[in-house]
Design an enzyme around this catalytic site. Structure first.
Site, mmCIF file in Angstrom:
data_model
loop_
_atom_site.group_PDB
_atom_site.id
_atom_site.type_symbol
_atom_site.label_atom_id
_atom_site.label_comp_id
_atom_site.label_asym_id
_atom_site.label_seq_id
_atom_site.Cartn_x
_atom_site.Cartn_y
_atom_site.Cartn_z
ATOM 1 N N ARG A 27 0.825 -1.227 0.000
ATOM 2 C CA ARG A 27 0.000 0.000 0.000
ATOM 3 C C ARG A 27 0.851 1.266 0.000
ATOM 4 N NH1 ARG A 27 -5.524 -0.644 2.019
ATOM 5 N NH2 ARG A 27 -6.230 -2.454 0.896
ATOM 6 N N ARG A 31 -3.437 6.686 1.191
ATOM 7 C CA ARG A 31 -3.942 7.870 1.879
ATOM 8 C C ARG A 31 -2.979 8.557 2.830
ATOM 9 N NH1 ARG A 31 -9.457 5.099 3.597
ATOM 10 N NH2 ARG A 31 -7.903 3.469 3.738
ATOM 11 N N ARG A 40 -6.713 11.796 -5.623
ATOM 12 C CA ARG A 40 -7.980 11.105 -5.389
ATOM 13 C C ARG A 40 -9.140 12.089 -5.465
ATOM 14 N NH1 ARG A 40 -11.443 9.477 -1.352
ATOM 15 N NH2 ARG A 40 -11.735 7.244 -0.962
ATOM 16 N N ASP A 78 -6.878 -2.676 -7.298
ATOM 17 C CA ASP A 78 -7.422 -3.345 -6.116
ATOM 18 C C ASP A 78 -7.668 -4.804 -6.433
ATOM 19 O OD1 ASP A 78 -8.481 -2.337 -3.340
ATOM 20 O OD2 ASP A 78 -9.787 -3.969 -3.983
ATOM 21 N N TYR A 155 -14.957 -11.968 0.020
ATOM 22 C CA TYR A 155 -15.684 -10.721 -0.278
ATOM 23 C C TYR A 155 -16.942 -11.004 -1.100
ATOM 24 C CZ TYR A 155 -11.887 -7.834 1.500
ATOM 25 O OH TYR A 155 -10.976 -7.238 2.317
HETATM 26 O O1 CP3 Z 1 0.143 -1.622 -2.421
HETATM 27 C C1 CP3 Z 1 -0.178 -0.724 -3.203
HETATM 28 O O2 CP3 Z 1 0.292 0.435 -3.135
HETATM 29 C C2 CP3 Z 1 -1.088 -1.057 -4.382
HETATM 30 C C3 CP3 Z 1 -2.455 -0.788 -4.204
HETATM 31 C C4 CP3 Z 1 -3.400 -1.739 -3.516
HETATM 32 C C5 CP3 Z 1 -4.655 -1.297 -3.054
HETATM 33 N N1 CP3 Z 1 -5.361 -2.382 -2.654
HETATM 34 C C6 CP3 Z 1 -5.103 0.099 -3.071
HETATM 35 C C7 CP3 Z 1 -6.185 0.520 -2.175
HETATM 36 C C8 CP3 Z 1 -3.341 -3.123 -3.313
HETATM 37 C C9 CP3 Z 1 -2.202 -4.097 -3.582
HETATM 38 C C10 CP3 Z 1 -4.594 -3.503 -2.766
HETATM 39 C C11 CP3 Z 1 -4.959 -4.893 -2.451
HETATM 40 C C12 CP3 Z 1 -6.135 -5.160 -1.604
HETATM 41 N N2 CP3 Z 1 -7.370 -4.575 -1.656
HETATM 42 C C13 CP3 Z 1 -6.203 -6.176 -0.637
HETATM 43 C C14 CP3 Z 1 -5.082 -7.145 -0.323
HETATM 44 C C15 CP3 Z 1 -4.063 -6.541 0.539
HETATM 45 C C16 CP3 Z 1 -4.493 -6.329 1.956
HETATM 46 O O3 CP3 Z 1 -4.534 -5.163 2.357
HETATM 47 O O4 CP3 Z 1 -4.754 -7.322 2.642
HETATM 48 C C17 CP3 Z 1 -7.477 -6.147 -0.059
HETATM 49 C C18 CP3 Z 1 -7.993 -7.042 1.058
HETATM 50 C C19 CP3 Z 1 -8.216 -5.142 -0.727
HETATM 51 C C20 CP3 Z 1 -9.651 -4.773 -0.524
HETATM 52 C C21 CP3 Z 1 -9.782 -3.364 -0.110
HETATM 53 N N3 CP3 Z 1 -9.573 -2.279 -0.928
HETATM 54 C C22 CP3 Z 1 -10.116 -2.870 1.177
HETATM 55 C C23 CP3 Z 1 -10.394 -3.753 2.395
HETATM 56 C C24 CP3 Z 1 -10.122 -1.474 1.098
HETATM 57 C C25 CP3 Z 1 -10.476 -0.480 2.147
HETATM 58 C C26 CP3 Z 1 -9.283 -0.338 3.020
HETATM 59 C C27 CP3 Z 1 -9.204 0.984 3.695
HETATM 60 O O5 CP3 Z 1 -8.089 1.262 4.137
HETATM 61 O O6 CP3 Z 1 -10.212 1.715 3.779
HETATM 62 C C28 CP3 Z 1 -9.732 -1.120 -0.226
HETATM 63 C C29 CP3 Z 1 -9.558 0.242 -0.731
HETATM 64 C C30 CP3 Z 1 -8.162 0.608 -1.133
HETATM 65 N N4 CP3 Z 1 -7.363 -0.152 -1.930
HETATM 66 C C31 CP3 Z 1 -7.478 1.832 -0.817
HETATM 67 C C32 CP3 Z 1 -6.247 1.777 -1.488
HETATM 68 C C33 CP3 Z 1 -5.187 2.848 -1.556
HETATM 69 C C34 CP3 Z 1 -8.037 2.989 0.000
HETATM 70 C C35 CP3 Z 1 -8.899 3.739 -0.942
HETATM 71 C C36 CP3 Z 1 -9.105 5.173 -0.608
HETATM 72 O O7 CP3 Z 1 -10.007 5.435 0.187
HETATM 73 O O8 CP3 Z 1 -8.407 6.014 -1.200
#
Ligand code: CP3
Length: 355
Positions: A27, A31, A40, A78, A155
C-alpha cells in the site's frame, strides 16, 4: 529483466547476490500521502483512480518520486476488480471499505457465476500496467497482483469487508461443492488476469491471500493454498516460469512448509511470525518478504530504526530477504517516518550481503 536500472528486488527473487536488502511497502501508494489524497480528490473516487490509467500511473509513481530508496513499484489497483468484472457491483462507501451490490448469497446465484471476459472487462488494468511501465522507464521493477481465490471468495460471499466470515464458513462446512465452484472460477480468472498483467509488462506478480488465515489449519490448504498452487503451475505451463511469484497469506505462519512447496518463489510474512523461524521452516527454499509491524511507523524515527534493524538481524546473513511491512501501511503514518525506515534498511542491510 536485465534492462532494469535497479534490479535488486528481481535479483533477490532469483537468490542472486545483491549489495543490500531490497525494500518496498504494501500500500505504498495511498492515503498517508498528501499527494495521493490530492489526486484522489481530482479523480472523484478510489474506483475512478483505478479505472483511469493516467490517475493510476500518477499515484503509482508518487511514492517513488518521494522516496529514492524504494526498490519496486506496485500497480495501483485493487484485488476486487475481479468480482467487479464478474458483475457483483463493487462500490465503496466513505469510511466503510468495499461492498457488493450483488453478493453470492444463494445457490442459484453461485451456480450462475462464470469466468468474465478478462481481456475486455479488465482492460483498464492492463492499460494502467502499460502506462506505468512507460512512466517507470525501467527505473525499478513493477509488481502486478491479484487476490487469492479464497480471499476473493470471502468478499464475494460476505458482500463486504470487516465481517466475521460466518457466511462463507457456513458454506465451507455445509456446501463445499458450492465453495469449490466459486474457487475454481476464481482460479481460472486470476490465472488469466495475472498472465495479462505480465503480458502488459509486470516484472513480478504477487497473490494477496489476506483472509487465508481465517481458515482452520486443516482447511487452509484445501480451500486456499491448493488454488494458489494451481495458479502458479498454470502460469508456469503458459510460459511464465521466469516471472517471479510471491504469495502472502496473512495469518499463514502455521503452514510455511506447505507454502514453500507450492512452487512459489517467495512467501510474504506478517509480523506474527519471525523471519528466522520461517527461514528454518522453509529450509531456505524460498525468498521471504516482510515483516515489520506497520504500526511501528506511527512512532518515531529512532524507534523505527531500532525495529527495522531487528527485522534485518532476525533474517541474518545471505540473499533471500525482501524487506516489507507485515501488512499495508496505515493511512495515519507520517510520511517522513517511511523515509527513516527506507534509509535504515538501505544502509544497515549491506553488512548482511558481504562475503
Ligand atoms: O500496495 C499498493 O500500493 C497497491 C495498491 C493496492 C490497493 N489495494 C489500493 C487501495 C493493493 C495491492 C490492494 C490490495 C487489496 N485490496 C487487498 C489485499 C491486501 C491487503 O490489504 O490485505 C485487499 C484485502 C483489498 C480490498 C480493499 N480495498 C479494502 C479492504 C479497502 C479499504 C481499506 C481501507 O483502508 O479503507 C480497499 C480500498 C483501497 N485499496 C485503498 C487503497 C489505496 C483505499 C482507498 C481510498 O479510500 O483512497
Amino acid at each position: 529483466m536485465s534492462s532494469l536500472i535497479n534490479d535488486t528486488l528481481v535479483k533477490t527473487l532469483f537468490k542472486q547476490k545483491t549489495a543490500y536488502t531490497p525494500c518496498w511497502v504494501m500500500r505504498q501508494a495511498g492515503r498517508y500521502l498528501p499527494e495521493y489524497r490530492e489526486t484522489r480528490k481530482k479523480a472523484g473516487s478510489f474506483l475512478d483512480l483505478c479505472k483511469n490509467k493516467d490517475f493510476a500511473t500518477e499515484v503509482t509513481m508518487q511514492p517513488l518520486e518521494r522516496y529514492p530508496n524504494l526498490d519496486a513499484a506496485i500497480l495501483f489497483s485493487d484485488i476486487l476488480t475481479i468480482p467487479d468484472a464478474m458483475g457483483l457491483g463493487l462500490y465503496f462507501e466513505d469510511g466503510e471499505g468495499p461492498k457488493f451490490k450483488h453478493p453470492l448469497q444463494d445457490e442459484s446465484t453461485i451456480q450462475k457465476l462464470d469466468i468474465p471476459n478478462v481481456e475486455e472487462k479488465l482492460d483498464y488494468v492492463f492499460g494502467a500496467v502499460r502506462s506505468i511501465k512507460k512512466a517507470l522507464n525501467n527505473q525499478v521493477p513493477l509488481i502486478g497482483f491479484s487476490g487469492s481465490p479464497w480471499t476473493l471468495a470471502t468478499y464475494m460471499v460476505e458482500g463486504q469487508g470487516g465481517t466475521d466470515f460466518l457466511k462463507i464458513k457456513k458454506l465451507v462446512y455445509s456446501r463445499p461443492d458450492l465453495i469449490n465452484h466459486i474457487l475454481k472460477i476464481n482460479t481460472e480468472t486470476v490465472t488469466k488476469y495475472l498472465a495479462s498483467q505480465i503480458d502488459a509488462g509486470a516484472d513480478v506478480i504477487m497473490i494477496f491471500d489476506s483472509w487465508g488465515g481465517t481458515l482452520a489449519h486443516s482447511e487452509y490448504e484445501i480451500y486456499s493454498l491448493n488454488f494458489m498452487k494451481v495458479i502458479i503451475s498454470n502460469l508456469n505451463l503458459l510460459g511464465y516460469q521466469d516471472v517471479p511469484k510471491i504469495i502472502f497469506t496473512k495469518g499463514g505462519g502455521h503452514s510455511l512448509q506447505a507454502q514453500s512447496d507450492s512452487g512459489t518463489d517467495a512467501i510474504g510474512l506478517d509480523w506474527q511470525t519471525s523471519l528466522s523461524y520461517a527461514r528454518k521452516m522453509t529450509n531456505d527454499k524460498v525468498v521471504l518478504q516482510g515483516n515489520l509491524d506497520p504500526s511501528i511507523l506511527l512512532s518515531t524515527p529512532k524507534v523505527i530504526e531500532t525495529a527495522a534493524k531487528k527485522v534485518l538481524d532476525d533474517y541474518g546473513k545471505g540473499e533471500g530477504h525482501i524487506f516489507n511491512l507485515g501488512h499495508g501501511i496505515t493511512q495515519f503514518t507520517p510520511p517522513e517516518n517511511l523515509d527513516a525506515l527506507l534509509e535504515t534498511v538501505r544502509n544497515y542491510s549491506s553488512k548482511y550481503h558481504q562475503d
